[in-house]
Design a protein around this motif. Structure first.
Motif, mmCIF file in Angstrom:
data_model
loop_
_atom_site.group_PDB
_atom_site.id
_atom_site.type_symbol
_atom_site.label_atom_id
_atom_site.label_comp_id
_atom_site.label_asym_id
_atom_site.label_seq_id
_atom_site.Cartn_x
_atom_site.Cartn_y
_atom_site.Cartn_z
ATOM 1 N N LEU A 21 74.248 41.148 70.996
ATOM 2 C CA LEU A 21 74.698 40.075 71.865
ATOM 3 C C LEU A 21 73.502 39.589 72.969
ATOM 4 O O LEU A 21 72.640 40.375 73.412
ATOM 5 C CB LEU A 21 75.723 39.780 72.193
ATOM 6 N N LYS A 22 72.665 38.370 72.399
ATOM 7 C CA LYS A 22 72.244 38.063 73.870
ATOM 8 C C LYS A 22 72.153 36.817 74.339
ATOM 9 O O LYS A 22 72.572 35.761 74.055
ATOM 10 C CB LYS A 22 70.680 37.588 73.007
ATOM 11 N N SER A 23 72.092 37.052 75.960
ATOM 12 C CA SER A 23 72.470 35.859 76.830
ATOM 13 C C SER A 23 71.190 35.108 77.434
ATOM 14 O O SER A 23 69.926 35.479 77.256
ATOM 15 C CB SER A 23 72.419 37.044 78.060
ATOM 16 N N ASP A 24 71.990 33.112 77.602
ATOM 17 C CA ASP A 24 70.631 32.493 77.483
ATOM 18 C C ASP A 24 71.589 31.749 78.492
ATOM 19 O O ASP A 24 71.915 30.921 78.286
ATOM 20 C CB ASP A 24 70.431 31.752 76.520
ATOM 21 N N LYS A 25 71.258 32.409 80.131
ATOM 22 C CA LYS A 25 71.708 31.501 80.681
ATOM 23 C C LYS A 25 73.850 31.078 80.242
ATOM 24 O O LYS A 25 74.644 32.068 80.595
ATOM 25 C CB LYS A 25 71.391 30.286 81.106
ATOM 26 N N SER A 26 74.212 30.172 80.212
ATOM 27 C CA SER A 26 75.389 29.615 79.963
ATOM 28 C C SER A 26 76.045 29.461 78.714
ATOM 29 O O SER A 26 77.146 29.427 77.887
ATOM 30 C CB SER A 26 75.679 28.484 80.306
ATOM 31 N N TYR A 27 74.641 30.120 77.445
ATOM 32 C CA TYR A 27 75.190 30.041 75.788
ATOM 33 C C TYR A 27 75.074 32.184 75.976
ATOM 34 O O TYR A 27 74.451 32.948 76.045
ATOM 35 C CB TYR A 27 74.385 29.757 75.422
ATOM 36 N N THR A 28 75.921 32.415 74.710
ATOM 37 C CA THR A 28 75.712 33.555 74.544
ATOM 38 C C THR A 28 74.847 34.204 72.631
ATOM 39 O O THR A 28 75.396 32.794 71.636
ATOM 40 C CB THR A 28 76.673 34.270 74.537
ATOM 41 N N THR A 29 74.022 34.464 72.071
ATOM 42 C CA THR A 29 73.828 33.941 70.280
ATOM 43 C C THR A 29 74.078 35.551 70.209
ATOM 44 O O THR A 29 73.801 37.289 70.523
ATOM 45 C CB THR A 29 71.999 34.035 70.458
ATOM 46 N N ILE A 30 74.881 35.535 69.130
ATOM 47 C CA ILE A 30 75.626 36.937 68.478
ATOM 48 C C ILE A 30 74.550 36.924 66.888
ATOM 49 O O ILE A 30 74.228 35.987 66.282
ATOM 50 C CB ILE A 30 76.975 37.113 68.542
ATOM 51 N N TYR A 31 74.309 38.110 66.880
ATOM 52 C CA TYR A 31 73.030 38.024 65.556
ATOM 53 C C TYR A 31 73.916 39.335 64.727
ATOM 54 O O TYR A 31 74.210 40.428 64.810
ATOM 55 C CB TYR A 31 71.717 39.298 65.777
ATOM 56 N N LEU A 32 73.661 38.716 63.105
ATOM 57 C CA LEU A 32 74.475 39.609 62.726
ATOM 58 C C LEU A 32 73.556 40.084 61.454
ATOM 59 O O LEU A 32 71.986 39.749 61.401
ATOM 60 C CB LEU A 32 75.381 38.438 61.884
ATOM 61 N N LYS A 33 73.615 41.379 61.132
ATOM 62 C CA LYS A 33 72.901 41.741 59.931
ATOM 63 C C LYS A 33 72.689 41.173 58.564
ATOM 64 O O LYS A 33 71.556 41.217 58.832
ATOM 65 C CB LYS A 33 74.058 43.146 59.947
#
Length: 245
Positions: A160-172
């Motif tokens: 998971l990566k943070s971008d201020k008030s958002y979070t991106t979840i990376y799946l395989k």
């Protein structure tokens, strides 16, 4: 004055614990409640410092009650007559508990711990870890995003990566899920042993670490090819988890 709320469906247990608190603990204001549903409102409205919560109640068990709370900024002590499975989960989560009937010395010891900082996000993380431990055989994580609820397998999540008030979840599968919450908020869903916060901006699945690149803090190469930075203060703990020298 320490504000204490007792939640138990058994009036005898409430009266006994209230009596002991008033007799042995100084400067306390004790409120009792025999309904977990009413207790939710009381906690949200009065914001007690300490909550003694029974586990087994017919209206709603203690674990279900804490899931419904908006305010979790208090010290929590579970009370129970018996429930070996629940006690194991509570111990792993490092939340205090007392067996009923409550022993005077154990009550005094528990109240001594209350004097130490144990509120806010720290308790929030413990509560979420407890709920995860209670259902540890469930590998699925529920994430709300894009007007949908994603049911994710734990092993499918790379990082998971943070971008201020958002979070991106990376799946395989290379799919990405953008969640309109901070990483701090989303992290509460990932309090399992394989997930570790390596940086303010990155939460990774340890099972998906492919390489470690040395440097000031260092970087991790994940199985999907993406990189995750490592905070210097997280490095030692990370090395232990990855069995690195």
């Amino acid at each position: 004055m320490l504000r204490i709320l007792l939640v138990d469906d058994e009036n005898d247990a409430l009266e006994a614990l209230e009596w002991k608190l008033n007799k042995y603990i100084e400067n306390v204001e004790v409120t009792t409640c025999n309904s977990p549903l009413k207790a939710i409102s009381i906690i949200d409205e009065t914001k007690p410092d300490v909550v003694f919560l029974d586990i087994q109640m017919p209206e709603m068990d203690g674990f279900s009650m804490i899931e419904k709370l908006n305010n979790r900024d208090f010290n929590l002590i579970f009370t129970t007559a018996h429930d070996e499975f629940a006690l194991k989960a509570i111990k792993v989560s490092a939340i205090d508990y007392l067996l009923k009937p409550v022993d005077k010395d154990e009550l005094l010891a528990a109240m001594e711990k209350v004097k130490k900082p144990k509120k806010g996000d720290f308790l929030e993380s413990k509560l979420q870890l407890l709920l995860n431990n209670l259902n540890d055989n469930n590998d699925k994580i529920n994430i709300s995003a894009d007007g949908k609820v994603y049911i994710l397998e734990r092993d499918d999540v790379v990082m998971l990566k943070s971008d201020k008030s958002y979070t991106t979840i990376y799946l395989k599968s290379e799919q990405q899920i953008l969640v309109s919450k901070t990483l701090k908020e989303v992290e509460k869903k990932f309090l399992f042993s394989e997930f570790y916060r390596v940086h303010n901006s990155y939460l990774i699945n340890l099972n998906h670490v492919k390489e470690y690149l040395k440097g000031l803090g260092g970087e991790l190469i994940m199985t999907n090819g993406l990189t995750a930075s490592i905070s210097r203060n997280r490095k030692i703990e990370l090395f232990k988890k990855l069995y690195l020298d």
